[in-house]
Design a protein around this motif. Structure first.
Motif, PDB file in Angstrom:
ATOM      1  N   MET A  59      23.769   9.851  32.727  1.00  0.00           N
ATOM      2  CA  MET A  59      23.185   8.814  33.568  1.00  0.00           C
ATOM      3  C   MET A  59      22.354   9.449  34.685  1.00  0.00           C
ATOM      4  O   MET A  59      22.720  10.482  35.224  1.00  0.00           O
ATOM      5  CB  MET A  59      24.327   7.983  34.161  1.00  0.00           C
ATOM      6  CG  MET A  59      23.883   6.889  35.096  1.00  0.00           C
ATOM      7  SD  MET A  59      22.719   5.752  34.335  1.00  0.00           S
ATOM      8  CE  MET A  59      23.809   4.484  33.753  1.00  0.00           C
TER       9      MET A  59
ATOM     10  N   VAL B 103      26.747   8.706  29.643  1.00  0.00           N
ATOM     11  CA  VAL B 103      27.925   9.291  30.280  1.00  0.00           C
ATOM     12  C   VAL B 103      27.614   9.670  31.726  1.00  0.00           C
ATOM     13  O   VAL B 103      26.456   9.626  32.159  1.00  0.00           O
ATOM     14  CB  VAL B 103      28.425  10.537  29.506  1.00  0.00           C
ATOM     15  CG1 VAL B 103      28.850  10.157  28.096  1.00  0.00           C
ATOM     16  CG2 VAL B 103      27.348  11.621  29.463  1.00  0.00           C
ATOM     17  N   GLU B 104      28.646  10.032  32.462  1.00  0.00           N
ATOM     18  CA  GLU B 104      28.456  10.357  33.876  1.00  0.00           C
ATOM     19  C   GLU B 104      27.628  11.635  34.044  1.00  0.00           C
ATOM     20  O   GLU B 104      27.658  12.506  33.181  1.00  0.00           O
ATOM     21  CB  GLU B 104      29.823  10.526  34.544  1.00  0.00           C
ATOM     22  CG  GLU B 104      30.518   9.193  34.720  1.00  0.00           C
ATOM     23  CD  GLU B 104      31.968   9.319  35.167  1.00  0.00           C
ATOM     24  OE1 GLU B 104      32.400  10.450  35.488  1.00  0.00           O
ATOM     25  OE2 GLU B 104      32.649   8.294  35.192  1.00  0.00           O
ATOM     26  N   PRO B 105      26.922  11.722  35.175  1.00  0.00           N
ATOM     27  CA  PRO B 105      26.110  12.924  35.401  1.00  0.00           C
ATOM     28  C   PRO B 105      26.988  14.174  35.390  1.00  0.00           C
ATOM     29  O   PRO B 105      28.133  14.138  35.818  1.00  0.00           O
ATOM     30  CB  PRO B 105      25.535  12.712  36.802  1.00  0.00           C
ATOM     31  CG  PRO B 105      25.696  11.271  37.081  1.00  0.00           C
ATOM     32  CD  PRO B 105      26.842  10.779  36.280  1.00  0.00           C
ATOM     33  N   LYS B 106      26.416  15.254  34.902  1.00  0.00           N
ATOM     34  CA  LYS B 106      27.081  16.561  34.866  1.00  0.00           C
ATOM     35  C   LYS B 106      28.399  16.556  34.099  1.00  0.00           C
ATOM     36  O   LYS B 106      29.260  17.395  34.322  1.00  0.00           O
ATOM     37  CB  LYS B 106      27.317  17.083  36.299  1.00  0.00           C
ATOM     38  CG  LYS B 106      26.044  17.047  37.138  1.00  0.00           C
ATOM     39  CD  LYS B 106      25.916  18.215  38.079  1.00  0.00           C
ATOM     40  CE  LYS B 106      24.482  18.343  38.554  1.00  0.00           C
ATOM     41  NZ  LYS B 106      24.241  18.216  39.934  1.00  0.00           N
ATOM     42  N   SER B 107      28.587  15.579  33.232  1.00  0.00           N
ATOM     43  CA  SER B 107      29.842  15.533  32.479  1.00  0.00           C
ATOM     44  C   SER B 107      29.716  16.232  31.132  1.00  0.00           C
ATOM     45  O   SER B 107      30.703  16.452  30.445  1.00  0.00           O
ATOM     46  CB  SER B 107      30.300  14.081  32.282  1.00  0.00           C
ATOM     47  OG  SER B 107      29.374  13.375  31.500  1.00  0.00           O
TER      48      SER B 107
ATOM     49  N   PHE C 297      28.045   3.990  38.718  1.00  0.00           N
ATOM     50  CA  PHE C 297      28.228   4.082  37.270  1.00  0.00           C
ATOM     51  C   PHE C 297      29.551   4.793  36.975  1.00  0.00           C
ATOM     52  O   PHE C 297      29.819   5.868  37.508  1.00  0.00           O
ATOM     53  CB  PHE C 297      27.075   4.874  36.648  1.00  0.00           C
ATOM     54  CG  PHE C 297      27.220   5.090  35.167  1.00  0.00           C
ATOM     55  CD1 PHE C 297      26.907   4.062  34.276  1.00  0.00           C
ATOM     56  CD2 PHE C 297      27.684   6.295  34.663  1.00  0.00           C
ATOM     57  CE1 PHE C 297      27.047   4.253  32.906  1.00  0.00           C
ATOM     58  CE2 PHE C 297      27.826   6.489  33.298  1.00  0.00           C
ATOM     59  CZ  PHE C 297      27.513   5.466  32.418  1.00  0.00           C
ATOM     60  N   VAL C 298      30.373   4.168  36.157  1.00  0.00           N
ATOM     61  CA  VAL C 298      31.625   4.827  35.756  1.00  0.00           C
ATOM     62  C   VAL C 298      31.778   4.782  34.239  1.00  0.00           C
ATOM     63  O   VAL C 298      31.454   3.789  33.600  1.00  0.00           O
ATOM     64  CB  VAL C 298      32.882   4.182  36.401  1.00  0.00           C
ATOM     65  CG1 VAL C 298      33.028   4.586  37.838  1.00  0.00           C
ATOM     66  CG2 VAL C 298      32.885   2.675  36.253  1.00  0.00           C
ATOM     67  N   GLU C 299      32.258   5.881  33.707  1.00  0.00           N
ATOM     68  CA  GLU C 299      32.550   5.914  32.274  1.00  0.00           C
ATOM     69  C   GLU C 299      33.940   5.340  32.052  1.00  0.00           C
ATOM     70  O   GLU C 299      34.798   5.462  32.916  1.00  0.00           O
ATOM     71  CB  GLU C 299      32.548   7.368  31.809  1.00  0.00           C
ATOM     72  CG  GLU C 299      31.365   7.743  30.978  1.00  0.00           C
ATOM     73  CD  GLU C 299      31.510   9.169  30.510  1.00  0.00           C
ATOM     74  OE1 GLU C 299      32.033   9.364  29.416  1.00  0.00           O
ATOM     75  OE2 GLU C 299      31.111  10.077  31.275  1.00  0.00           O
TER      76      GLU C 299
ATOM     77  N   LYS D 289      36.856   6.135  31.130  1.00  0.00           N
ATOM     78  CA  LYS D 289      37.798   7.206  30.802  1.00  0.00           C
ATOM     79  C   LYS D 289      38.731   7.425  31.981  1.00  0.00           C
ATOM     80  O   LYS D 289      38.465   6.968  33.094  1.00  0.00           O
ATOM     81  CB  LYS D 289      37.046   8.480  30.401  1.00  0.00           C
ATOM     82  CG  LYS D 289      36.211   9.095  31.502  1.00  0.00           C
ATOM     83  CD  LYS D 289      35.550  10.385  31.040  1.00  0.00           C
ATOM     84  CE  LYS D 289      34.932  11.096  32.223  1.00  0.00           C
ATOM     85  NZ  LYS D 289      33.998  12.133  31.861  1.00  0.00           N
TER      86      LYS D 289
ATOM     87  N   ASP E 184      32.063   1.183  26.578  1.00  0.00           N
ATOM     88  CA  ASP E 184      31.852   2.590  26.904  1.00  0.00           C
ATOM     89  C   ASP E 184      31.748   2.902  28.386  1.00  0.00           C
ATOM     90  O   ASP E 184      32.065   3.984  28.811  1.00  0.00           O
ATOM     91  CB  ASP E 184      30.558   3.097  26.243  1.00  0.00           C
ATOM     92  CG  ASP E 184      30.654   3.066  24.740  1.00  0.00           C
ATOM     93  OD1 ASP E 184      31.769   3.259  24.228  1.00  0.00           O
ATOM     94  OD2 ASP E 184      29.616   2.845  24.088  1.00  0.00           O
ATOM     95  N   PHE E 185      31.236   1.955  29.157  1.00  0.00           N
ATOM     96  CA  PHE E 185      31.017   2.263  30.570  1.00  0.00           C
ATOM     97  C   PHE E 185      31.292   1.044  31.432  1.00  0.00           C
ATOM     98  O   PHE E 185      31.501  -0.064  30.935  1.00  0.00           O
ATOM     99  CB  PHE E 185      29.581   2.745  30.804  1.00  0.00           C
ATOM    100  CG  PHE E 185      28.530   1.716  30.522  1.00  0.00           C
ATOM    101  CD1 PHE E 185      28.178   0.773  31.486  1.00  0.00           C
ATOM    102  CD2 PHE E 185      27.899   1.673  29.293  1.00  0.00           C
ATOM    103  CE1 PHE E 185      27.218  -0.191  31.225  1.00  0.00           C
ATOM    104  CE2 PHE E 185      26.932   0.708  29.029  1.00  0.00           C
ATOM    105  CZ  PHE E 185      26.595  -0.222  29.988  1.00  0.00           C
TER     106      PHE E 185
ATOM    107  N   ASN F 153      28.745  13.837  42.523  1.00  0.00           N
ATOM    108  CA  ASN F 153      27.826  13.701  41.378  1.00  0.00           C
ATOM    109  C   ASN F 153      27.791  12.304  40.773  1.00  0.00           C
ATOM    110  O   ASN F 153      27.442  12.137  39.609  1.00  0.00           O
ATOM    111  CB  ASN F 153      28.161  14.702  40.277  1.00  0.00           C
ATOM    112  CG  ASN F 153      27.897  16.115  40.716  1.00  0.00           C
ATOM    113  OD1 ASN F 153      26.909  16.374  41.384  1.00  0.00           O
ATOM    114  ND2 ASN F 153      28.794  17.017  40.349  1.00  0.00           N
ATOM    115  N   CYS F 154      28.184  11.299  41.546  1.00  0.00           N
ATOM    116  CA  CYS F 154      28.139   9.932  41.011  1.00  0.00           C
ATOM    117  C   CYS F 154      26.711   9.404  41.090  1.00  0.00           C
ATOM    118  O   CYS F 154      25.953   9.774  41.983  1.00  0.00           O
ATOM    119  CB  CYS F 154      29.015   9.011  41.840  1.00  0.00           C
ATOM    120  SG  CYS F 154      30.757   9.393  41.720  1.00  0.00           S
ATOM    121  N   VAL F 155      26.360   8.549  40.126  1.00  0.00           N
ATOM    122  CA  VAL F 155      25.093   7.838  40.237  1.00  0.00           C
ATOM    123  C   VAL F 155      25.378   6.542  40.988  1.00  0.00           C
ATOM    124  O   VAL F 155      26.170   5.713  40.543  1.00  0.00           O
ATOM    125  CB  VAL F 155      24.480   7.541  38.850  1.00  0.00           C
ATOM    126  CG1 VAL F 155      23.272   6.631  39.002  1.00  0.00           C
ATOM    127  CG2 VAL F 155      24.075   8.823  38.159  1.00  0.00           C
TER     128      VAL F 155
END
Lengths: 435, 143
Positions: A375, A411-415, B9-11, B13, B41-42, B63-65
């Motif tokens: 993302m 998916v999340e950044p840097k994941s 934004f969260v995955e 998981k 998925d998210f 590192n979160c968007v």
């Protein structure tokens, strides 16, 4: 009933095969040098003239040809026969969306179909058989090749093409198909469907010719046991002609290369050196009977081993192992060639980062491909709806380039795992290649 | 009269929301309201916090968007039909609501309702004209 389609050729002495290869190679090299500018240039650059090629022993003096050459010369640059003598094209996907196109004269089609006929008779095919071809028909060589071979043997041919499992099973049972030609993963899928529908007692299959993708011995045993058939491998590539470049015989210990048409070499993919017999390396083909589209020292990128051990089937042509891997990063997904660079190009065109990962898996004998994309603030939206739309846009762009569906997961950044600062681009969970 | 909402934004998981709440807690920021929209998925985590800039910076560190979204919030009487009345006004004016979530204040007499609509100004004006109390950034900080 003979198990050979062309016994004199298939069981010819090594001396005879060598003589054919010597004569045909010399003639082919002379012809392409005189008629194809692209080859002439390449040979001039390498400082080789047709006079240097006196026999197949001189093959190593000639420069290699790669998929990049085929793209450079697209569409007509490697044509060695007048266009008006050509009757057919077949095509395969290329790395940059540009496809590779191969041309055939009627004579080329005939020889190709002969090769496929040899493969069908090697698995016990006769004119009594009903041959169900569920490879795709069209630009893909699988369907047309086996279809032609089946005609030559005199089998009743069912030109099913791929998909529509209900109909496949209906014809298989109603018309009593005895030979099945398709990708191994589709064979496994059909097997499952046969069991689900309780049709096991109604099928009359005795053999299967399964190619166009890598498969394991475990998969072979599973299909053989469940269907009560013998399952055989077949190998080929569109650039060289299509399926039937080599095929398995009753011994099931490798595929006989049709050496009267193709000269095989094994090289070190790093140095290009020809390796001694029995070494593992990259397979290189030279076609020596092609009129329209002869390829000289074409690098297949498939890693395998050649063997000239005497085969109990009586055939004298060299055998190649199943491909053990690739010397490039090409993936074969449901029989379709996919390069990670194609996926990267789509993502970059969409303004996404190049932080992606491709996960290939095989569940229920069907390949799946998932593209993980990290993302970014630009891609992010605060509503689920908009994110779904964006995800769908990427999926569709991928489909139009790859020709197959690939699931996109954001998916999340840097994941995405990076090893030594470099991302691991492809995770292939199928473990198709036994090293 | 819009207020700031953080969208993250969260995955789907294990542990992702934990990372976010930890970052905000460590930054000493209070979460006033929270809602999650999720798919297979998210998900998108939406937050109203006491200090938007501080929380945003803390989430960037992880590192979160994160995006800043302008939403409107209204104070609704905590009685049957309170929210319904608000939504009916918007529907009559043909203003689409993308999403909505509510939280109860300490006093318990009012519920705060967060609305993401197509046009914040139009919706704010309309609701104000109908006598609906709009919540301000200052109200949120004072909570």
């Amino acid at each position: 009933m003979s198990k050979y389609y062309q016994e004199a050729i298939e069981t010819a002495s090594r001396e005879q095969i060598k003589q054919w290869q010597d004569e045909r190679l010399v003639a082919t090299v002379k012809r392409v040098y005189e008629n194809v500018e692209y080859y002439r240039k390449k040979m001039d650059e390498a400082g080789v003239t047709p006079d240097d090629i006196k026999s197949a022993d001189d093959l190593h003096k000639l420069p290699f040809l790669t998929k990049a050459d085929l793209r450079d010369a697209y569409p007509y640059g490697l044509m060695a026969a007048p266009l008006e003598d050509c009757v057919r094209i077949q095509s395969t996907s290329g790395t940059t969306g540009k496809r590779v196109v191969a041309f055939y004269t009627q004579h080329d089609v005939d020889l190709w179909e002969d090769c496929c006929a040899r493969a069908i008779m090697a698995v016990g095919g006769t004119k009594e058989d009903v041959c169900q071809v569920c490879y795709g028909y069209g630009l893909f060589t699988g369907g047309p090749g086996l279809n032609g071979g089946s005609h030559k043997v005199g089998c009743l041919t069912l030109p099913m093409s791929s998909g529509n499992t209900e109909r496949q099973l209906q014809f298989m049972t109603d018309l009593g198909a005895t030979i099945l030609c398709c990708t191994p993963s589709y064979a496994a899928y059909l097997t499952e469907s046969i069991y689900e529908k309780g049709l096991r007692d109604q099928i009359k299959l005795k053999a299967g010719i399964f190619g166009a993708e890598a498969w394991t011995e475990e998969m072979r045993h599973d299909i053989e046991e469940k269907l009560g058939i013998k399952a055989y491998d077949i190998y080929g590539l569109t650039e060289i002609s299509g399926p039937g470049v080599s095929f398995e015989c009753e011994a099931q210990t490798g595929m006989h290369i049709n050496e009267d048409h193709f000269i095989a070499e094994i090289i070190d993919p790093e140095t290009g050196e020809v390796l001694p017999e029995g070494s593992k390396g990259e397979l290189v083909f030279t076609s020596i009977t092609k009129e329209a589209f002869p390829l000289i020292r074409y690098r297949t990128r498939d890693i395998c081993v050649l063997s000239r051990e005497k085969c109990p089937c009586g055939r004298t042509h060299v055998k190649m192992s199943k491909p053990m891997g690739r010397s490039d990063d090409m993936l074969i997904i449901r029989g379709v060639n996919v390069f990670p660079s194609q996926i990267e190009m789509v993502l970059l065109n969409k303004g996404l980062t190049s932080n992606y990962q491709i996960v290939v898996d095989r569940a229920n004998n069907s390949d799946s491909i998932e593209v993980l994309v990290e993302m970014t603030p630009e891609l992010f939206s605060d509503t689920v709806n908009e994110l779904n739309v964006k995800e769908k846009e990427i999926t569709e762009a991928l489909k139009s380039v790859l020709g197959i569906y690939a699931k996109v997961r954001i998916v999340e950044p840097k994941s995405i795992v990076r090893s030594e600062g470099k991302a691991v681009r492809v995770i292939d969970k199928r473990n198709l290649y036994k090293q | 009269m819009a207020i700031n909402q953080l969208s993250v934004f969260v995955e789907n998981k294990k542990g992702t929301i934990l990372t976010i709440t930890r970052a905000i807690a460590n930054a000493g920021v209070d979460i006033r309201a929270l809602s999650v929209a999720d798919t297979q998925d998210f998900g998108i985590l939406r937050l109203i916090v006491s200090d938007t800039e501080k929380a945003k910076a803390a989430l960037h560190e992880e590192n979160c968007v994160v995006s800043l979204t302008q939403v409107i919030a209204v104070s609704v009487s905590d009685v049957p039909g309170g929210l319904h009345q608000v939504l009916e006004y918007l529907a009559e004016a043909d203003i689409n609501v993308e999403y909505v979530y509510a939280f109860i204040t300490v006093s318990g007499k009012h519920a705060y309702v967060v609305l993401r609509v197509e046009d914040n100004d139009k919706a704010s004006e309309l609701l104000a004209s109908k006598g609906i109390e709009l919540v301000t950034e200052a109200d949120i900080q004072a909570l």
